[in-house]
Design a protein around this motif. Structure first.
Motif, PDB file in Angstrom:
ATOM      1  N   VAL A 269      24.158 -16.473  -1.881  1.00  9.53           N
ATOM      2  CA  VAL A 269      22.968 -16.822  -2.660  1.00  9.53           C
ATOM      3  C   VAL A 269      21.815 -16.987  -1.686  1.00  9.53           C
ATOM      4  N   ARG A 270      20.697 -16.353  -2.000  1.00  9.43           N
ATOM      5  CA  ARG A 270      19.556 -16.423  -1.092  1.00  9.43           C
ATOM      6  C   ARG A 270      18.304 -16.864  -1.856  1.00  9.43           C
ATOM      7  N   ARG A 271      17.330 -17.327  -1.128  1.00  8.78           N
ATOM      8  CA  ARG A 271      16.037 -17.660  -1.727  1.00  8.78           C
ATOM      9  C   ARG A 271      14.938 -16.937  -0.969  1.00  8.78           C
ATOM     10  N   ARG A 272      13.831 -16.668  -1.661  1.00  7.10           N
ATOM     11  CA  ARG A 272      12.704 -15.955  -1.064  1.00  7.10           C
ATOM     12  C   ARG A 272      11.459 -16.833  -1.101  1.00  7.10           C
ATOM     13  N   ILE A 273      10.783 -16.908   0.021  1.00  5.71           N
ATOM     14  CA  ILE A 273       9.526 -17.637   0.113  1.00  5.71           C
ATOM     15  C   ILE A 273       8.385 -16.627   0.070  1.00  5.71           C
ATOM     16  N   ASP A 274       7.444 -16.857  -0.845  1.00  7.75           N
ATOM     17  CA  ASP A 274       6.334 -15.929  -1.052  1.00  7.75           C
ATOM     18  C   ASP A 274       4.994 -16.615  -0.835  1.00  7.75           C
ATOM     19  N   LEU A 275       3.980 -15.799  -0.588  1.00  2.49           N
ATOM     20  CA  LEU A 275       2.598 -16.251  -0.555  1.00  2.49           C
ATOM     21  C   LEU A 275       1.899 -15.712  -1.797  1.00  2.49           C
ATOM     22  N   TYR A 276       1.176 -16.581  -2.482  1.00  2.00           N
ATOM     23  CA  TYR A 276       0.464 -16.190  -3.693  1.00  2.00           C
ATOM     24  C   TYR A 276      -1.029 -16.444  -3.506  1.00  2.00           C
ATOM     25  N   SER A 277      -1.846 -15.503  -3.987  1.00  2.00           N
ATOM     26  CA  SER A 277      -3.294 -15.710  -4.014  1.00  2.00           C
ATOM     27  C   SER A 277      -3.848 -14.982  -5.237  1.00  2.00           C
ATOM     28  N   ARG A 278      -5.061 -15.332  -5.624  1.00  2.00           N
ATOM     29  CA  ARG A 278      -5.647 -14.697  -6.800  1.00  2.00           C
ATOM     30  C   ARG A 278      -6.099 -13.283  -6.474  1.00  2.00           C
ATOM     31  N   LYS A 279      -5.921 -12.388  -7.449  1.00  2.00           N
ATOM     32  CA  LYS A 279      -6.302 -10.997  -7.261  1.00  2.00           C
ATOM     33  C   LYS A 279      -7.813 -10.866  -7.097  1.00  2.00           C
ATOM     34  N   SER A 280      -8.210  -9.902  -6.296  1.00  2.00           N
ATOM     35  CA  SER A 280      -9.622  -9.543  -6.118  1.00  2.00           C
ATOM     36  C   SER A 280     -10.451 -10.680  -5.543  1.00  2.00           C
ATOM     37  N   GLU A 281      -9.806 -11.617  -4.847  1.00  2.00           N
ATOM     38  CA  GLU A 281     -10.534 -12.696  -4.196  1.00  2.00           C
ATOM     39  C   GLU A 281     -10.042 -12.839  -2.746  1.00  2.00           C
ATOM     40  N   LEU A 282     -10.865 -13.381  -1.917  1.00  2.00           N
ATOM     41  CA  LEU A 282     -10.545 -13.697  -0.515  1.00  2.00           C
ATOM     42  C   LEU A 282     -10.398 -12.475   0.373  1.00  2.00           C
ATOM     43  N   GLY A 283     -10.542 -11.286  -0.201  1.00  2.00           N
ATOM     44  CA  GLY A 283     -10.476 -10.081   0.622  1.00  2.00           C
ATOM     45  C   GLY A 283      -9.171  -9.948   1.392  1.00  2.00           C
ATOM     46  N   THR A 284      -9.282  -9.826   2.720  1.00  2.00           N
ATOM     47  CA  THR A 284      -8.095  -9.627   3.557  1.00  2.00           C
ATOM     48  C   THR A 284      -7.455 -10.944   4.002  1.00  2.00           C
ATOM     49  N   ILE A 285      -8.075 -12.072   3.636  1.00  2.00           N
ATOM     50  CA  ILE A 285      -7.588 -13.371   4.127  1.00  2.00           C
ATOM     51  C   ILE A 285      -6.121 -13.625   3.782  1.00  2.00           C
ATOM     52  N   PRO A 286      -5.670 -13.388   2.527  1.00  2.00           N
ATOM     53  CA  PRO A 286      -4.242 -13.622   2.233  1.00  2.00           C
ATOM     54  C   PRO A 286      -3.314 -12.830   3.147  1.00  2.00           C
ATOM     55  N   HIS A 287      -3.683 -11.595   3.457  1.00  2.00           N
ATOM     56  CA  HIS A 287      -2.841 -10.773   4.325  1.00  2.00           C
ATOM     57  C   HIS A 287      -2.914 -11.260   5.779  1.00  2.00           C
ATOM     58  N   GLU A 288      -4.073 -11.782   6.184  1.00  2.00           N
ATOM     59  CA  GLU A 288      -4.171 -12.358   7.523  1.00  2.00           C
ATOM     60  C   GLU A 288      -3.301 -13.611   7.638  1.00  2.00           C
ATOM     61  N   VAL A 289      -3.312 -14.443   6.578  1.00  2.00           N
ATOM     62  CA  VAL A 289      -2.462 -15.632   6.560  1.00  2.00           C
ATOM     63  C   VAL A 289      -0.996 -15.223   6.595  1.00  2.00           C
ATOM     64  N   ALA A 290      -0.642 -14.202   5.797  1.00  2.00           N
ATOM     65  CA  ALA A 290       0.745 -13.720   5.781  1.00  2.00           C
ATOM     66  C   ALA A 290       1.156 -13.204   7.154  1.00  2.00           C
ATOM     67  N   HIS A 291       0.229 -12.549   7.852  1.00  4.08           N
ATOM     68  CA  HIS A 291       0.541 -12.029   9.188  1.00  4.08           C
ATOM     69  C   HIS A 291       0.803 -13.170  10.170  1.00  4.08           C
ATOM     70  N   VAL A 292      -0.048 -14.199  10.122  1.00  5.03           N
ATOM     71  CA  VAL A 292       0.148 -15.362  10.990  1.00  5.03           C
ATOM     72  C   VAL A 292       1.514 -15.988  10.748  1.00  5.03           C
ATOM     73  N   LEU A 293       1.860 -16.161   9.460  1.00  3.89           N
ATOM     74  CA  LEU A 293       3.158 -16.747   9.117  1.00  3.89           C
ATOM     75  C   LEU A 293       4.305 -15.852   9.558  1.00  3.89           C
ATOM     76  N   GLN A 294       4.149 -14.556   9.376  1.00  4.62           N
ATOM     77  CA  GLN A 294       5.215 -13.620   9.742  1.00  4.62           C
ATOM     78  C   GLN A 294       5.514 -13.668  11.244  1.00  4.62           C
ATOM     79  N   VAL A 295       4.464 -13.725  12.052  1.00  8.49           N
ATOM     80  CA  VAL A 295       4.653 -13.781  13.503  1.00  8.49           C
ATOM     81  C   VAL A 295       5.359 -15.082  13.890  1.00  8.49           C
ATOM     82  N   LEU A 296       4.931 -16.193  13.295  1.00 12.51           N
ATOM     83  CA  LEU A 296       5.555 -17.483  13.609  1.00 12.51           C
ATOM     84  C   LEU A 296       7.002 -17.525  13.124  1.00 12.51           C
ATOM     85  N   LEU A 297       7.252 -16.977  11.943  1.00 14.77           N
ATOM     86  CA  LEU A 297       8.618 -16.958  11.416  1.00 14.77           C
ATOM     87  C   LEU A 297       9.525 -16.096  12.289  1.00 14.77           C
TER      88      LEU A 297
END
Length: 324
Positions: A269-297
């Motif tokens: 049994v596994r669980r998945r951790i996701d990042l959620y943000s509103r569509k069409s807002e914040l531009g590339t910021i959600p993906h930049e945050v995801a990249h920071v988290l991915q590198v640290l993880l």
């Protein structure tokens, strides 16, 4: 003020009035704002009519503001400065510059990589607020626009207004007191022993209960908690067994002394951790945050998780996200 009431002036009129008073002359003030003297005179007359009071003493040269005019000048300065700041802030959103990035993050990530995350994110985000992820409350805050980014488990996948960026998949694990000298080939072998549960308010609690039902097992509901720290402490004290994850075990590492972390017997049994943000807002910021988290993880958390649970193998997966 109700929506049917209308102000007797606008910001442009205030700007003209302030310029005229500063210039001390209608003609000079008109030249500075690019209007004719008659047009400026009409603007001032309209302001006085709307306010119901004289704003300029025209009998004095150079022209001076009356008491009411000086009050208007003082307040107009503050209003115009605030208006310019507002314009700059609103325009900056087109370039995805926001005053404070508000992030709600699941506790197991906040504890294990929170400081490193804030440090790395600070290189591209000027201000950041990090909140504890509370089931139900965080989703409501996200919908109410009190949170910009939500990081957690099984939260908003069905919400059309949100984009979902996967971050990590990890397996659930069996947590046993080290003092229990037993071999567990299936969860059924633990019948009669106290099962220390995560509450149903947590995503882990709901997912584990679903697995228990699917296996058609029943365990007495004698103790439960919504914090991984409390559960680890109880297991370490030999009060019972639990089901957790390597990330939650890393979160409570100091309390895991005296706990054996084993693969779930007979099931995966596994669980998945996701990042959620509103569509069409914040531009590339959600993906930049995801990249920071991915590198640290990948670089910081994954090696620690494999050390805690070397049996995981490819059950642990960190998703790759290029910056921006």
């Amino acid at each position: 003020m109700t929506t049917s009431q209308k102000l007797g002036f606008d910001l442009w009129q205030l700007e003209i009035f302030r310029t005229v008073v500063a210039a001390g002359n209608l003609t000079k003030g008109a030249r500075q704002v690019g209007l004719t003297q008659s047009a400026v005179s009409q603007v001032v007359a309209n302001l006085e009519k709307a306010m119901g009071v004289a704003l300029l003493d025209r009998d004095i040269r150079p022209v001076q503001a009356t008491t009411a005019g000086r009050l208007l000048m003082e307040k107009a300065h503050d209003l115009l400065e605030q208006a310019r700041e507002l314009e700059t802030a609103v325009k900056s959103t087109a370039h995805h510059v926001i005053p404070t990035l508000r992030i709600s993050m699941v506790a197991s990530l906040t504890t294990t990589l929170g400081p490193d995350f804030v440090r790395e994110l600070g290189k591209s985000v000027k201000r950041c607020s990090l909140f504890a992820n509370m089931r139900g409350i965080s989703e409501e805050q996200f919908q109410a626009r009190e949170i910009d980014i939500l990081i957690g488990i099984d939260l908003l996948r069905e919400v059309d207004a949100a984009i979902t960026i996967p971050l990590l998949i990890e397996p659930y694990a069996l947590a046993l007191p080290a003092e229990w000298d037993i071999e567990v080939r299936s969860l059924a072998d633990l019948k009669g022993r106290n099962f220390i549960r995560h509450t149903h308010r947590t995503s882990a609690g709901r997912q584990v209960e679903q697995v228990i039902r699917q296996l058609r097992l029943e365990f007495p509901r004698e103790f439960e908690s919504d914090t991984a720290d409390t559960i680890a402490t109880m297991v370490s004290a030999g009060l019972g067994w639990s089901i957790t994850t390597p990330l939650m075990a890393l979160q409570t590492k100091e309390r895991m002394t005296g706990v054996r972390l084993l693969p779930l017997p007979g099931i995966k049994v596994r669980r998945r951790i996701d990042l959620y943000s509103r569509k069409s807002e914040l531009g590339t910021i959600p993906h930049e945050v995801a990249h920071v988290l991915q590198v640290l993880l990948r670089d910081k958390i994954a090696p620690s998780l494999h050390a805690i649970a070397p049996w995981m193998g490819d059950q642990l997966h960190v998703f790759e996200h290029p910056r921006g």
